[in-house]
Design an enzyme around this catalytic site. Structure first.
Site, PDB file in Angstrom:
ATOM      1  NE  ARG A  62      55.783 -11.569  25.067  1.00 30.65           N
ATOM      2  CZ  ARG A  62      55.009 -12.394  25.765  1.00 30.65           C
ATOM      3  NH1 ARG A  62      54.079 -11.896  26.544  1.00 30.65           N
ATOM      4  NH2 ARG A  62      55.161 -13.690  25.668  1.00 30.65           N
ATOM      5  N   GLY A  70      40.833 -19.194  36.967  1.00 26.68           N
ATOM      6  CA  GLY A  70      42.038 -19.351  36.161  1.00 26.68           C
ATOM      7  C   GLY A  70      43.127 -19.924  37.061  1.00 26.68           C
ATOM      8  CG  HIS A  79      49.644 -10.705  25.175  1.00 27.05           C
ATOM      9  ND1 HIS A  79      48.852 -11.774  24.805  1.00 27.05           N
ATOM     10  CD2 HIS A  79      50.657 -11.220  25.901  1.00 27.05           C
ATOM     11  CE1 HIS A  79      49.376 -12.886  25.305  1.00 27.05           C
ATOM     12  NE2 HIS A  79      50.454 -12.585  25.990  1.00 27.05           N
ATOM     13  CG  LEU A 130      51.268 -19.287  32.050  1.00 32.89           C
ATOM     14  CD1 LEU A 130      51.636 -20.459  31.136  1.00 32.89           C
ATOM     15  CD2 LEU A 130      49.793 -19.376  32.427  1.00 32.89           C
ATOM     16  CD  GLU A 141      58.474 -13.842  23.767  1.00 29.24           C
ATOM     17  OE1 GLU A 141      57.596 -13.004  24.027  1.00 29.24           O
ATOM     18  OE2 GLU A 141      59.505 -13.981  24.436  1.00 29.24           O
ATOM     19  CG  PHE A 184      59.537 -17.535  26.095  1.00 30.60           C
ATOM     20  CD1 PHE A 184      59.334 -18.860  25.761  1.00 30.60           C
ATOM     21  CD2 PHE A 184      58.497 -16.629  25.890  1.00 30.60           C
ATOM     22  CE1 PHE A 184      58.111 -19.286  25.243  1.00 30.60           C
ATOM     23  CE2 PHE A 184      57.282 -17.045  25.380  1.00 30.60           C
ATOM     24  CZ  PHE A 184      57.088 -18.370  25.058  1.00 30.60           C
ATOM     25  CB  ALA A 244      45.497 -16.307  40.004  1.00 28.02           C
ATOM     26  N   GLY A 245      43.225 -18.268  40.702  1.00 29.19           N
ATOM     27  CA  GLY A 245      42.120 -18.645  41.574  1.00 29.19           C
ATOM     28  C   GLY A 245      42.193 -20.111  41.981  1.00 29.19           C
ATOM     29  CG  ASP A 286      34.267  -8.730  34.981  1.00 27.44           C
ATOM     30  OD1 ASP A 286      34.714  -8.179  33.963  1.00 27.44           O
ATOM     31  OD2 ASP A 286      33.385  -9.609  34.928  1.00 27.44           O
TER      32      ASP A 286
HETATM   33  C1  LIG Z   1      46.485 -16.227  24.058  1.00 30.01           C
HETATM   34  C2  LIG Z   1      47.322 -16.040  25.285  1.00 30.01           C
HETATM   35  C3  LIG Z   1      48.498 -16.737  25.452  1.00 30.01           C
HETATM   36  C4  LIG Z   1      49.273 -16.576  26.593  1.00 30.01           C
HETATM   37  N1  LIG Z   1      50.431 -17.294  26.728  1.00 30.01           N
HETATM   38  C5  LIG Z   1      51.158 -17.178  27.868  1.00 30.01           C
HETATM   39  C6  LIG Z   1      52.317 -17.980  28.072  1.00 30.01           C
HETATM   40  O1  LIG Z   1      52.677 -18.824  27.261  1.00 30.01           O
HETATM   41  N2  LIG Z   1      53.016 -17.800  29.217  1.00 30.01           N
HETATM   42  C7  LIG Z   1      52.651 -16.897  30.166  1.00 30.01           C
HETATM   43  O2  LIG Z   1      53.327 -16.803  31.184  1.00 30.01           O
HETATM   44  N3  LIG Z   1      51.540 -16.142  30.000  1.00 30.01           N
HETATM   45  C8  LIG Z   1      50.781 -16.262  28.881  1.00 30.01           C
HETATM   46  N4  LIG Z   1      49.655 -15.503  28.727  1.00 30.01           N
HETATM   47  C9  LIG Z   1      49.183 -14.674  29.850  1.00 30.01           C
HETATM   48  C10 LIG Z   1      48.525 -15.555  30.904  1.00 30.01           C
HETATM   49  O3  LIG Z   1      47.934 -16.664  30.298  1.00 30.01           O
HETATM   50  C11 LIG Z   1      47.448 -14.812  31.695  1.00 30.01           C
HETATM   51  O4  LIG Z   1      47.952 -13.597  32.158  1.00 30.01           O
HETATM   52  C12 LIG Z   1      47.013 -15.661  32.877  1.00 30.01           C
HETATM   53  O5  LIG Z   1      46.632 -16.948  32.458  1.00 30.01           O
HETATM   54  C13 LIG Z   1      45.891 -15.025  33.669  1.00 30.01           C
HETATM   55  O6  LIG Z   1      45.459 -15.936  34.651  1.00 30.01           O
HETATM   56  P1  LIG Z   1      44.450 -15.515  35.776  1.00 30.01           P
HETATM   57  O7  LIG Z   1      44.326 -16.675  36.706  1.00 30.01           O
HETATM   58  O8  LIG Z   1      44.841 -14.213  36.333  1.00 30.01           O
HETATM   59  O9  LIG Z   1      43.057 -15.273  35.014  1.00 30.01           O
HETATM   60  P2  LIG Z   1      42.269 -16.062  33.864  1.00 30.01           P
HETATM   61  O10 LIG Z   1      42.876 -17.360  33.526  1.00 30.01           O
HETATM   62  O11 LIG Z   1      42.023 -15.089  32.788  1.00 30.01           O
HETATM   63  O12 LIG Z   1      40.890 -16.402  34.583  1.00 30.01           O
HETATM   64  C14 LIG Z   1      39.981 -15.393  34.964  1.00 30.01           C
HETATM   65  C15 LIG Z   1      38.841 -16.053  35.720  1.00 30.01           C
HETATM   66  O13 LIG Z   1      38.039 -15.048  36.295  1.00 30.01           O
HETATM   67  C16 LIG Z   1      36.674 -15.356  36.116  1.00 30.01           C
HETATM   68  N5  LIG Z   1      35.935 -14.088  36.160  1.00 30.01           N
HETATM   69  C17 LIG Z   1      36.233 -12.908  35.566  1.00 30.01           C
HETATM   70  N6  LIG Z   1      35.318 -11.975  35.888  1.00 30.01           N
HETATM   71  C18 LIG Z   1      34.420 -12.585  36.701  1.00 30.01           C
HETATM   72  C19 LIG Z   1      33.244 -12.165  37.356  1.00 30.01           C
HETATM   73  N7  LIG Z   1      32.770 -10.916  37.239  1.00 30.01           N
HETATM   74  N8  LIG Z   1      32.558 -13.057  38.097  1.00 30.01           N
HETATM   75  C20 LIG Z   1      32.997 -14.353  38.222  1.00 30.01           C
HETATM   76  N9  LIG Z   1      34.109 -14.800  37.619  1.00 30.01           N
HETATM   77  C21 LIG Z   1      34.817 -13.921  36.874  1.00 30.01           C
HETATM   78  C22 LIG Z   1      36.628 -16.078  34.789  1.00 30.01           C
HETATM   79  O14 LIG Z   1      35.472 -16.894  34.720  1.00 30.01           O
HETATM   80  C23 LIG Z   1      37.923 -16.898  34.859  1.00 30.01           C
HETATM   81  O15 LIG Z   1      37.679 -18.119  35.546  1.00 30.01           O
HETATM   82  C24 LIG Z   1      48.860 -15.665  27.593  1.00 30.01           C
HETATM   83  C25 LIG Z   1      47.668 -14.964  27.436  1.00 30.01           C
HETATM   84  C26 LIG Z   1      46.919 -15.127  26.287  1.00 30.01           C
HETATM   85  C27 LIG Z   1      45.663 -14.308  26.149  1.00 30.01           C
END
Ligand SMILES: Cc1cc2nc3c(=O)[nH]c(=O)nc-3n(C[C@H](O)[C@H](O)[C@H](O)COP(=O)(O)OP(=O)(O)OC[C@H]3O[C@@H](n4cnc5c(N)ncnc54)[C@H](O)[C@@H]3O)c2cc1C
Length: 581
Positions: free
Chosen positions: A288, A19, A354, A402, A257, A122, A21-22, A223
């Site tokens: 929220r 995602g 959420h 984000l 939002e 927002f 972060a990664g 996970d």
């Molecule tokens: C519908 C929706 C709308 C949103 N809108 C907004 C917004 O407008 N603004 C905002 O700031 N935030 C928003 N958020 C929140 C925000 O998008 C998330 O908190 C954020 O994107 C999370 O990013 P991340 O990099 O932590 O993980 P993610 O993007 O969730 O990625 C997780 C990654 O981990 C990998 N993974 C997980 N478990 C394993 C495993 N066991 N082995 C290997 N890989 C694994 C997955 O394959 C994936 O690549 C929204 C969230 C949702 C659900």
């Protein structure tokens, strides 16, 4: 059994999750010339970051005066003063350069008429320490996360990051108090792979799937947090889970939002904009937690639409042009899933699970910390929604995730680069994958047992009903007992698919175990906290209690009940005050 040589890999840095972060962490490492592996159970561009709609905030001040100090204040107040203020300062300051860097990578932001990045309002983002809403959220229509993911993925490819797509990480290797790598299960053929590495970043996203109604994608099963928890790392502030006010009724898919940022109203059955009673200053742009509770109260007092359990999101006064230009995707969701035309009709909405404010505790360098004194575990990092740094405290503001994942993903990458320069690839025992291989084999081959789908459905229901927007001591005890019972039944879980090729049945059952661990820590932390703050609302303790509870919770796994410990909140600029909007 040992894993064959060809399935043992060595990398200076390993990242779990692709995602936002990664990917940003990987990019930092690759730019430094460090050979970096990204392991992801999903194809990278299917990560949940791609579903983010509304925007990413930074005090750019492109429309009106804005300052990072105002952003920091809003973040602290929005989080009901449980935010670590040193971390919030990092977030608000570095947000600005982070968004500009994204722009330079080519992210197609919406633009103002004079060519700057466009910004919209927002919830909870204000000017001059709470005076009135400010335009701070940068966006690419309502597809901001999709654009972030595509942009970062392209950059990672350009800099030679090594992707291991559809590798499901099933264990961490932590030996002698230091990080040594991970064990992954290759989804295509069921083979185990060992990745030896001195630096591992967990960036696995959230765990909204433990609730029945959620905006979260199917793969968000906690996970990373659960694997850390199983290795003795505590989970921080798990009682704080955010319900977003505007989910599609019954299924929880999110209507961003941004709809309210662009001027949408919330109305009850009498057609009233009920937020007047709950947040007179910010109305629909209150935080929220406040809005979700207001919606529940309206419904409880019989003012849901037609006496039902939902209210209306009304966009009809915005006009076709605004809706089509700025909210195209979410209005399409209303058409497809509800048969509603948002240009002319109000859209039925209800709160949806959420966002996890809690998670794996880290310091501001994204290093995982394991106790009240913030002792770092060498080589282990966490960033993004699975981590708790903590910039969101008891409640996160919209668009602050984000920016959190990118600011702290970037910091993780930079600190990992420093760490791997000082530490070579570590040795691991030859049979290091054996315990988890045996667990997966037992699950795959058990001839009779419990159906994991039933356990999952019961978990989602009890979490929604007893540990949701409103909680009481009694509801939480009920939830705890059910979770314990489900954990017991889970030990006898049996899957239908016995094969090795793309056995998603097996992996979903494995993920259910992670959800149960996250749920256990959530319920236990919520039971212990006898106050109401941000997303944690106890009807039997409706007041915030700073004397007792201005502290972060840490839940440690034990053979029985999780053990609770607490650590202080970092307060640098803003003394806690009552929160009014
Ligand atoms: C519908 C929706 C709308 C949103 N809108 C907004 C917004 O407008 N603004 C905002 O700031 N935030 C928003 N958020 C929140 C925000 O998008 C998330 O908190 C954020 O994107 C999370 O990013 P991340 O990099 O932590 O993980 P993610 O993007 O969730 O990625 C997780 C990654 O981990 C990998 N993974 C997980 N478990 C394993 C495993 N066991 N082995 C290997 N890989 C694994 C997955 O394959 C994936 O690549 C929204 C969230 C949702 C659900």
């Amino acid at each position: 059994m040992t894993v064959p040589e060809r399935q043992v890999h060595e990398f200076p840095a390993v990242i779990v999750g692709a995602g936002g972060a990664g990917l940003w962490a990987a990019l930092e490492l690759a730019r430094e010339g460090i050979d970096t592996a990204v392991l992801t159970k999903l194809y990278p561009t299917r990560s949940h970051t791609g579903a983010a709609q509304g925007g990413i905030c930074a005090a750019l001040g492109n429309h009106e005066e804005d300052h990072w100090e105002w952003h920091m204040f809003d973040t602290v107040k929005g989080g009901d003063y449980l935010v670590d203020q040193d971390a919030a300062e990092v977030l608000a300051r570095e947000a600005i350069e982070t968004v500009l860097e994204l722009e330079h990578m080519g992210l197609p932001f919406n633009r103002t008429p004079d060519g700057k990045i466009d910004q919209r309002r927002f919830g909870g983002h204000t000017r001059n320490f709470g005076e009135a809403p400010v335009r701070r959220s940068c966006f690419a229509a309502d597809r901001t996360g999709h654009m972030i993911l595509q942009t970062l993925y392209q950059q990672c490819i350009k800099f030679g990051v090594r992707f291991f797509d559809e590798y499901h990480v099933v264990d961490l290797i932590i030996e002698g108090g230091e990080t040594r790598g991970v064990v992954a299960y290759r989804i295509a053929d069921g083979e185990m792979h060992v990745f030896r590495s001195p630096a591992v970043l967990l960036a696995t996203g959230g765990f909204g799937r433990m609730f029945r109604i959620t905006s979260n994608a199917h793969a968000l099963t906690g996970d990373g947090p659960a694997l850390a928890y199983r290795h003795g790392i505590p989970l921080e502030d798990m009682e704080f889970y955010q319900f977003h006010p505007t989910g599609i009724v019954g299924i929880g898919i999110l209507l961003s939002e941004a709809a309210r940022g662009e001027g949408g109203y919330l109305r009850n059955d009498a057609g009233e904009r009920f937020m007047e009673k709950y947040a007179p200053k910010l109305m629909e742009l209150g935080p929220r937690d406040v809005i979700s509770r207001a919606m529940y109260l309206e419904v409880r007092e019989g003012r849901g639409i037609g006496g039902g359990d939902y209210v209306h999101l009304d966009l009809t006064h915005l006009g076709r042009a605004v809706i089509e230009a700025k909210l195209p995707d979410i209005t399409e969701f209303a058409r497809v899933y509800q048969g509603i035309e948002p240009i002319t009709q109000p859209v039925p909405v209800q709160p949806t699970a959420h966002y996890a404010m809690g998670g794996i505790p880290t310091d501001v360098m994204a290093r995982v910390v394991i106790d009240e004194k913030n002792t770092a575990l060498p080589g282990l990092y966490a960033a993004g929604e699975c981590a708790c740094v903590s910039v969101h405290g008891a409640n996160r503001l919209g668009t602050n995730s984000l920016i959190d994942i990118l600011v702290f993903g970037r910091r993780a990458g930079r600190d990992m680069a420093r760490h791997v320069r000082r530490n070579g690839v570590p040795d691991v025992p030859a049979d290091v994958a054996e315990p988890v291989r045996a667990e997966l084999e037992a699950l795959r081959t058990r001839p009779v047992g419990e159906n994991p789908n039933h356990i999952r459905a019961e978990l989602a229901s009890v979490m929604m009903d007893e540990c949701g927007v409103f909680r009481t001591g009694t509801s939480l005890v009920r939830a705890y007992n059910v979770v314990c019972d489900l954990k017991d039944r889970y030990r006898r879980a049996q899957v239908q698919d016995r094969g090795r090729v793309f056995n998603t049945d097996l992996l979903e059952a494995r993920e259910l175990g992670y959800l149960l661990d996250c749920a256990e820590a959530t319920v236990m932390s919520a039971m212990a906290r006898t106050e109401s703050r941000g997303g944690h609302y106890r009807e039997d303790y409706p007041q915030r209690d700073d004397t007792e509870w201005l502290q972060h919770s840490l839940a440690y796994r034990t053979e029985g009940r999780p053990e609770m410990r607490y650590k202080p909140v970092s307060i640098t600029h803003f003394e806690p005050k009552p929160r009014t909007y």
